[in-house]
Motif scaffolding. Structure first.
Motif, PDB file in Angstrom:
ATOM      1  N   SER A  51      -6.036   6.451  -3.078  1.00  0.00           N
ATOM      2  CA  SER A  51      -6.280   5.627  -2.717  1.00  0.00           C
ATOM      3  C   SER A  51      -6.163   4.948  -1.483  1.00  0.00           C
ATOM      4  CB  SER A  51      -7.078   4.478  -2.994  1.00  0.00           C
ATOM      5  OG  SER A  51      -6.541   2.850  -3.434  1.00  0.00           O
ATOM      6  N   ALA A  73       1.125  -1.152   0.204  1.00  0.00           N
ATOM      7  CA  ALA A  73      -0.180  -0.128   0.022  1.00  0.00           C
ATOM      8  C   ALA A  73       0.870   1.425  -0.207  1.00  0.00           C
ATOM      9  CB  ALA A  73      -0.944   0.620   1.063  1.00  0.00           C
ATOM     10  N   GLN A 100      -8.607  -3.097   6.676  1.00  0.00           N
ATOM     11  CA  GLN A 100      -7.974  -3.300   5.321  1.00  0.00           C
ATOM     12  C   GLN A 100      -7.361  -4.441   5.147  1.00  0.00           C
ATOM     13  OE1 GLN A 100      -6.815   0.167   2.862  1.00  0.00           O
ATOM     14  NE2 GLN A 100      -8.966  -0.567   1.642  1.00  0.00           N
ATOM     15  N   ASN A 107      -4.786   2.421  -0.550  1.00  0.00           N
ATOM     16  CA  ASN A 107      -5.825   0.820  -0.629  1.00  0.00           C
ATOM     17  C   ASN A 107      -4.372  -0.160  -0.709  1.00  0.00           C
ATOM     18  OD1 ASN A 107      -8.255   1.909  -0.141  1.00  0.00           O
ATOM     19  ND2 ASN A 107      -9.228   1.631  -2.211  1.00  0.00           N
TER      20      ASN A 107
END
Length: 259
Positions: free
Chosen positions: A162, A129, A257, A164
């Motif tokens: 993002s 990430a 996440q 993510n």
């Protein structure tokens, strides 16, 4: 006796460097950055070492900059901006190959360390990430050049904007890593590749690696300079309080996440 924050092991012609702050998910504080740079330089200078493997003590590869040190006004960013290191690099580039054995999460600065390796092999538990945008810090170790070179323009921007996570299989499909193996087989896979490289003609290996780098210079060097200029300008307005305010949210969102 205090255990070292970076473990060093010689396996024949292969030197294994292991981040060893597992309780902090191997986050990069000033001491670890200094130690890593010194040990990589030592490995490059050692004629008995042909290949370096960089990995982490479970559960993470490297969670990036130590947000606690950074948020308290620590000098981690000054270590990132060390004038003795070439622009856009986390360390002085080695003449020898570095294999990144990604055993867990490689986040932000940890992702930049992975991208600075020559070859990446991932455990099935690896996660990647770029959370610079979440934290409010800009990359300075070449991420905006190396990440799109590895995974393509659109995928890189998706990761960065993002924040993510990308799992190991998606990283393989995108071209970020070259192989995904079972977690317990990661070091054996990395050592097998390293020993194959070490068994080749070493002047040839180093010359070929240098040739790859020279072939990329016309694209990479301008991109690294652009990143440096952007990062330097951002640092003029940066305050550690910004990180301190966002730290709990960033950590909590990342854990959710990565669960």
């Amino acid at each position: 006796m205090t255990e070292s924050i970076l473990l060093v092991e010689q396996r024949g012609p292969v030197r294994v460097l292991t981040f060893n702050r597992p309780q902090q998910r191997n986050a990069l504080n000033s001491a670890l950055i200094d130690t890593l740079r010194a040990e990589l330089a030592a490995a490059d200078a050692d004629e008995q070492t042909s290949v370096v493997i960089l990995t982490g003590s479970d559960p993470a590869f490297c969670a990036g900059l130590d947000l606690q040190e950074l948020g308290s006004g620590g000098n981690t960013l000054l270590k990132v901006e060390d004038e003795s290191i070439p622009v856009g690099h986390p360390w002085v580039p080695l003449s020898k190959p570095i294999i990144g054995a990604i055993n867990g999460a490689a986040i932000t600065g940890g992702l930049e360390l992975a991208l600075a390796c020559d070859i990446l092999i991932a455990s099935e538990r690896a996660r990647f990430a770029d959370t610079h945008a979440r934290v409010g810090v800009l990359p300075g170790w070449g991420l905006t050049s190396r990440l799109p070179a590895a995974v393509g323009r659109g995928f890189a921007r998706r990761m960065s904007l993002s924040g993510n996570f990308v799992d190991a299989e998606e990283a393989l499909r995108a071209g970020l890593v070259t192989e995904v193996v079972e977690h317990d087989a990661l070091m054996n896979a990395a050592l097998a590749l390293a020993e194959t490289i070490a068994g080749n003609d070493q002047p040839g290996v180093r010359t070929l690696l240098a040739s790859y780098r020279r072939a990329e210079e016309h694209v990479v060097d301008p991109a690294l300079q652009a990143e440096k200029q952007t990062s330097r300008a951002w640092l003029e307005t940066f305050t550690p309080d910004r990180v301190a305010d966002r730290r709990a949210d960033v950590i909590g969102r990342g854990r959710a996440q990565n669960a």
